[in-house]
Scaffold this motif. Structure first.
Motif, PDB file in Angstrom:
ATOM      1  N   ARG A 180      -7.586  55.299 -61.349  1.00 47.33           N
ATOM      2  CA  ARG A 180      -8.740  55.288 -62.252  1.00 47.33           C
ATOM      3  C   ARG A 180     -10.031  55.542 -61.468  1.00 47.33           C
ATOM      4  NH1 ARG A 180      -7.036  51.742 -65.542  1.00 47.33           N
ATOM      5  NH2 ARG A 180      -7.442  49.991 -64.155  1.00 47.33           N
ATOM      6  N   ALA A 184     -12.517  58.794 -61.828  1.00 42.22           N
ATOM      7  CA  ALA A 184     -13.947  58.599 -62.052  1.00 42.22           C
ATOM      8  C   ALA A 184     -14.768  59.297 -60.968  1.00 42.22           C
ATOM      9  CB  ALA A 184     -14.267  57.104 -62.090  1.00 42.22           C
ATOM     10  N   ALA A 187     -14.953  62.956 -61.730  1.00 39.46           N
ATOM     11  CA  ALA A 187     -15.939  63.193 -62.785  1.00 39.46           C
ATOM     12  C   ALA A 187     -17.354  63.171 -62.212  1.00 39.46           C
ATOM     13  CB  ALA A 187     -15.789  62.139 -63.881  1.00 39.46           C
ATOM     14  N   GLU A 188     -17.607  62.243 -61.295  1.00 41.78           N
ATOM     15  CA  GLU A 188     -18.920  62.154 -60.668  1.00 41.78           C
ATOM     16  C   GLU A 188     -19.205  63.387 -59.814  1.00 41.78           C
ATOM     17  OE1 GLU A 188     -22.597  60.703 -60.002  1.00 41.78           O
ATOM     18  OE2 GLU A 188     -21.105  59.864 -61.361  1.00 41.78           O
ATOM     19  N   LEU A 267     -13.978  68.468 -67.383  1.00 44.56           N
ATOM     20  CA  LEU A 267     -14.588  67.146 -67.253  1.00 44.56           C
ATOM     21  C   LEU A 267     -14.117  66.233 -68.374  1.00 44.56           C
ATOM     22  CD1 LEU A 267     -16.548  65.118 -66.040  1.00 44.56           C
ATOM     23  CD2 LEU A 267     -18.388  66.218 -67.341  1.00 44.56           C
ATOM     24  N   GLU A 271     -12.250  62.683 -67.734  1.00 45.59           N
ATOM     25  CA  GLU A 271     -12.809  61.442 -68.266  1.00 45.59           C
ATOM     26  C   GLU A 271     -11.843  60.765 -69.231  1.00 45.59           C
ATOM     27  OE1 GLU A 271     -17.614  62.052 -68.030  1.00 45.59           O
ATOM     28  OE2 GLU A 271     -16.580  62.702 -69.855  1.00 45.59           O
ATOM     29  N   GLU A 272     -11.122  61.552 -69.999  1.00 45.46           N
ATOM     30  CA  GLU A 272     -10.128  60.984 -70.919  1.00 45.46           C
ATOM     31  C   GLU A 272      -9.037  60.253 -70.152  1.00 45.46           C
ATOM     32  OE1 GLU A 272      -6.563  62.621 -73.836  1.00 45.46           O
ATOM     33  OE2 GLU A 272      -8.310  63.896 -73.485  1.00 45.46           O
ATOM     34  N   ALA A 274      -9.312  59.042 -67.193  1.00 49.61           N
ATOM     35  CA  ALA A 274      -9.912  57.918 -66.494  1.00 49.61           C
ATOM     36  C   ALA A 274     -10.284  56.776 -67.418  1.00 49.61           C
ATOM     37  CB  ALA A 274     -11.155  58.374 -65.720  1.00 49.61           C
ATOM     38  N   VAL A 276     -12.815  56.932 -69.543  1.00 54.16           N
ATOM     39  CA  VAL A 276     -14.262  56.872 -69.683  1.00 54.16           C
ATOM     40  C   VAL A 276     -14.637  57.067 -71.140  1.00 54.16           C
ATOM     41  CG1 VAL A 276     -16.434  58.014 -69.094  1.00 54.16           C
ATOM     42  CG2 VAL A 276     -14.654  57.715 -67.352  1.00 54.16           C
ATOM     43  N   ARG A 278     -17.335  58.053 -73.856  1.00 52.03           N
ATOM     44  CA  ARG A 278     -18.592  58.825 -73.994  1.00 52.03           C
ATOM     45  C   ARG A 278     -19.454  58.244 -75.109  1.00 52.03           C
ATOM     46  NH1 ARG A 278     -18.183  65.281 -73.039  1.00 52.03           N
ATOM     47  NH2 ARG A 278     -17.503  65.225 -70.884  1.00 52.03           N
TER      48      ARG A 278
END
Length: 278
Positions: A180, A184, A187-188, A267, A271-272, A274, A276, A278
């Motif tokens: 995870r 992340a 993504a960063e 992205l 994110e999905e 991970a 994350v 939105r």
């Protein structure tokens, strides 16, 4: 016996660093305990470094520069050399080229590319390899891998493109938390202006064309704007400078990138996975 083996494995840069540290310590009239206290190490650790029982660590070189360097930068200069000789043998010829690259085009289809790995991900990956490395060797390799990240913030910007196979995102390394964190971090990374990250979806071959079947690929633009290819498999590496071959690799990379999801959709997928929101 273990101590003798350790001494034999210490490279010339680490030997030089130990010798300079000892001579400078004695010149300043410091005992090993006194130097260790100022550096945040024990006297025994300083002794082990000077006697080559344990090679000088990256953190120790940082502290040696602070305490003994006297503004000369000598131990800071040694850091790069010591790091280099601690890298896997097959990687040493490529590492300096990567650090000076103008641009990198990367495709990774097994694990997250080393430049984009978190420390926890790298440690889990390296420790779980074969032959099984010692804990000391794991730490050396992790430090070396993390040091490569300096490329992202280099004053002379390096443009970095990475295409990751979707299977890499779905292959757990370490545990769920490690993965995870890694997702992340990816993504960063996409928010860096000098980074373009895309994901090659698992169904990329359904359209009748799949050009990523030959494995990992690294194409480098050098400081003199030549292009070379670096390939690595099963602990062996190959640096290719033949212009015809490198041209083919550049065109193949362009095809892989064209078959990947665009950066925004990539992205979204990262994110999905991970988790994350939105």
């Amino acid at each position: 016996m273990a101590r003798a083996e350790n001494k034999e494995s210490v490279g010339p840069a680490a030997r030089m660093a130990a010798a300079v540290a000892r001579k400078t310590r004695l010149k300043k009239g410091l005992t090993q305990e006194q130097l260790g206290s100022q550096m945040g190490f024990t006297g025994a650790a300083i002794s082990a470094m000077e006697r080559l029982i344990h090679p000088v660590s990256d953190e120790m070189l940082v502290q040696l520069e602070r305490v003994l360097g006297g503004g000369t930068g000598i131990f800071e200069e040694m850091r790069e050399l010591v790091r280099l000789e601690k890298l896997p043998e097959q990687f040493r010829g490529y590492a300096p080229i990567e650090q000076k690259a103008v641009a990198l085009w990367l495709y990774a289809n097994h694990v997250v590319h080393g430049l984009f790995q978190t420390e926890a991900y790298a440690r889990a990956l390296i420790a779980g390899g074969y032959p099984e490395p010692t804990p000391e060797r794991v730490e050396e390799l992790v430090v070396g891998r993390m040091a490569r990240k300096e490329l992202f913030d280099r004053k002379q910007v390096c443009e970095i493109e990475l295409v990751l196979d979707e299977s890499v995102l779905r292959r757990p390394i370490g545990d769920e938390e490690v993965m995870r964190e890694q997702l992340a971090h990816l993504a960063e990374c996409t928010r860096r202006r000098n980074v373009n990250l895309q994901v090659l979806p698992l169904d990329a071959g359904l359209e009748g064309e799949y050009v990523a079947d030959r494995g990992n690929l690294t194409v480098i633009e050098t400081t003199v704007h030549d292009h070379v290819t670096y390939l690595e498999i099963q602990g062996e590496s190959l640096l290719i400078t033949d212009r015809t071959k490198v041209s083919t690799h550049r065109q193949r990379y362009a095809k892989i990138r064209a078959q990947a999801l665009d950066p925004r959709r990539s992205l979204g997928l990262i994110e999905e996975l991970a988790g994350v929101q939105r």
